[in-house]
Design a protein around this motif. Structure first.
Motif: not given
Lengths: 335, 289
Positions: B165-168, B184-188
């Motif tokens: 999931p993190t990779g995606k 809602g992804l924490n882009v930073k």
């Protein structure tokens, strides 16, 4: 001519003119109170101020990031030195060959990059690639000494501007004159139509194109002017140091040293490259002194300190030292 | 020139090229997602190499086995670097990012110089002089193991980006920054993670590389450049491209060393770069922008 002169001073406050005059006077008189060591530091500072100013034309004015300016320094240094040593042509004439060679290199790189629309990071990389390519080429160019270096005869004699042989004080004034002329020339550029076209390209290339600016032509002009100016730094380098090694003169480290001044001083400003070069050179020497004095002078300490300073300036003073300092000193121009 | 010799050199070049490819993969991942050019890439590899040298020298631990802990350490360094220093620079102009990373690189190179001095170090593993013979080709054991290890790490990285999931999520950030924020992804944080992954990659490459070359603090910048050349030849942001570019450059270096003089091998890498930039600026396997 008088119109041009008037335009040079347009929008500059009297305070700033006086300050500029004082700085120039101080630099003119500096050798009178300097010993040999201080003079050598000042010469290096002026060298970086001049070369930084030249680089600034391309990046600061026109927004084209070149990380390969050591290429122009190098080919010009070799050209002038080869003319002098091999064919006895003094640098006063040889420098034109040096300028031509450097401009030709600039034109080729510019043409390839801009015709094939290589830009941004890719352009920066292309400039590094050409510098590295040339470095390795000169390493194997045995006619010009190859990796063993190319040397000029060191002679101890009175100042001779024709052959550029003489004591350090002559080199100091040559470099000061070049720096002052480059400053005026850049001021003239920024006040001219070409300068405004460059700023437009720097800010937004597509908008500039839409306004009818021939982007290709003016980017080419920026590269050629910048490489031509940089070449004189190369000629100076050859005759001041009297030895040229491809490994040193073309290295990427040289290119980076050259651009530190304008970036720390203030990119795109006229006084930034000069201030940045002096701050860096003097700081580097002070640090060396302190380290030698305290006995911590092991290899690497100085560069770590240098790196920290660089990081501090880049993080907290993104515009460089000069713009905030200018405001603080009240030297802002009338608009 | 005998065909056997050419074949031998070519095989050696391809194997070294795979290690180059892994190194460049780290750079490609970072640029592809964070859009910041890591000008301290070769220096990070040097960090990994010194870690391997120290572990080997003090405890006799094999660099290939130390690949995982060293990569983990580099991951932490990369994560911290991105979350503290580089994240605020993501939207700054390129030259500003460049200067920041040059400063980081300067501190790394000279920190290593202070700690280890300027002398070349290496790891002389017990299998350093072994070789395998396959038909007419003689393959150095170290080179073979190095290439296999590089390939294994690269496969693990592909799997990470395709399966986890993190990779995606990271790929989502790379594809569409705004969209990733909207869902809602924490882009930073993902940027920090990506930089960590890139650093781990180059750390692993360092552990492997130490089997093939001697390390001094000064080799960093040259490998930063090499990594760039490879990534651009292969196509920025394309992971198979980085490996292909690595193989191509490794091969060209080996053959240039055979047909010309070894010291001129760099010229061919740069010549390939210039050709690719002009004829296929998106790189061999890159997608058109």
């Amino acid at each position: 001519m008088s119109r041009m002169l008037r335009r040079l001073g347009e929008g500059v406050s009297n305070r700033a003119l006086v300050a500029l005059g004082l700085v120039f006077a101080a630099l003119l008189l500096a050798p009178l109170v300097s010993n040999g060591y201080v003079l050598s530091v000042l010469i290096i500072a002026l060298y970086y101020a001049y070369a930084g100013q030249a680089w600034n034309v391309m990046m600061g004015f026109c927004g084209q990031l070149s990380l390969g300016h050591s290429l122009y320094v190098g080919v010009a240094a070799y050209a002038a030195a080869i003319f002098f040593v091999k064919w006895n042509v003094p640098p006063v004439i040889g420098m034109f060959a040096a300028i031509a060679v450097a401009m030709a290199f600039g034109a080729v790189i510019g043409f390839l990059a801009f015709r094939f629309s290589v830009s941004g990071v890719y352009f920066a990389l292309l400039t590094i690639a050409f510098a590295e390519f040339t470095r390795i080429g000169f390493d194997h160019f045995t006619w010009a000494g190859g990796s063993g270096g190319f040397f000029l005869k060191v002679e101890d004699r009175a100042a001779d501007l024709i052959t550029l042989r003489g004591p350090p004080i002559m080199f100091y004034y040559v470099m000061l004159a070049l720096t002052a002329l480059a400053f005026l020339f850049c001021r003239m550029l920024t006040q001219s139509r070409v300068g405004y076209y460059w700023f437009a390209i720097r800010e937004d290339q597509e908008a500039a194109q839409a306004l009818g600016i021939n982007v290709f032509r003016y980017k080419m002009l920026a590269v050629i002017v910048s490489s031509g100016m940089t070449s004189l730094a190369g000629v100076f380098f050859a005759f001041y140091y009297n030895n040229l090694f491809p490994e040193q003169i073309f290295s990427m480290a040289r290119s980076i040293e050259l651009i530190l001044g304008p970036i720390i001083g203030g990119l795109g400003t006229l006084f930034g490259p000069i201030l940045g070069a002096f701050v860096l050179t003097v700081l580097a020497d002070l640090v060396t002194e302190v380290l030698v004095f305290t006995g911590y002078d092991i290899p690497g300490v100085k560069q770590v300190f240098y790196g920290l300073c660089l990081a501090v300036v880049v993080i907290w003073l993104p515009l460089g030292i000069w713009p905030p300092l200018k405001r603080r000193l009240g030297l802002e121009g009338r608009s | 020139m005998p065909a056997d010799l050419i074949l031998n050199v070519a095989v050696g070049g391809v194997l070294t090229g795979l290690v180059y490819g892994l190194m460049a993969l780290g750079l490609s991942v970072i640029f592809g997602v964070v859009r910041v050019v890591n000008f301290a890439h070769g220096e990070m590899m040097t960090l990994g190499m010194y870690a391997a040298v120290v572990l080997f020298g003090s405890f006799g631990l094999d660099p290939l086995l130390m690949l995982v802990p060293v990569a983990a350490a580099l991951f932490v360094i990369g994560y911290i670097l991105q979350s503290t220093l580089i994240n605020p620079f993501v939207n700054r102009p390129e030259h500003s990012q460049f200067m920041l990373l040059v400063a980081v690189a300067m501190i790394m190179v000279n920190g290593l110089l202070m700690a280890f001095g300027p002398n070349a170090r290496n790891t002389l593993v017990s299998y350093a002089l072994d070789s395998y013979q396959v038909g007419p080709v003689i393959i150095d054991a170290v080179r073979l193991y190095a290439a296999l290890a590089a390939l294994a790490v690269a496969v693990a990285l592909f799997a990470f980006f395709k399966l986890t999931p993190t990779g995606k999520a990271i790929r989502a950030c790379a594809d569409n920054y705004l969209g990733a924020q909207v869902v809602g992804l924490n882009v930073k944080r993902l940027y920090a993670f990506t930089f960590g992954v890139g650093a781990a990659c180059v750390g692993a490459a360092g552990c492997i590389m130490v089997l093939l070359i001697d390390v001094t603090p000064q080799i960093g910048p040259a490998y930063t450049l090499l990594a760039f050349v490879i990534v651009i030849v292969g196509g920025l942001g394309s992971m198979p491209g980085a490996l292909l570019g690595g193989i191509l450059i490794g091969l060209s270096e080996a053959l240039a060393g055979l047909f010309f003089v070894p010291s001129a091998k760099g010229m061919f890498a740069f010549a390939i770069l210039v050709l690719v930039l002009l004829l296929r600026p998106q790189g061999l396997l890159g997608k058109k922008a």
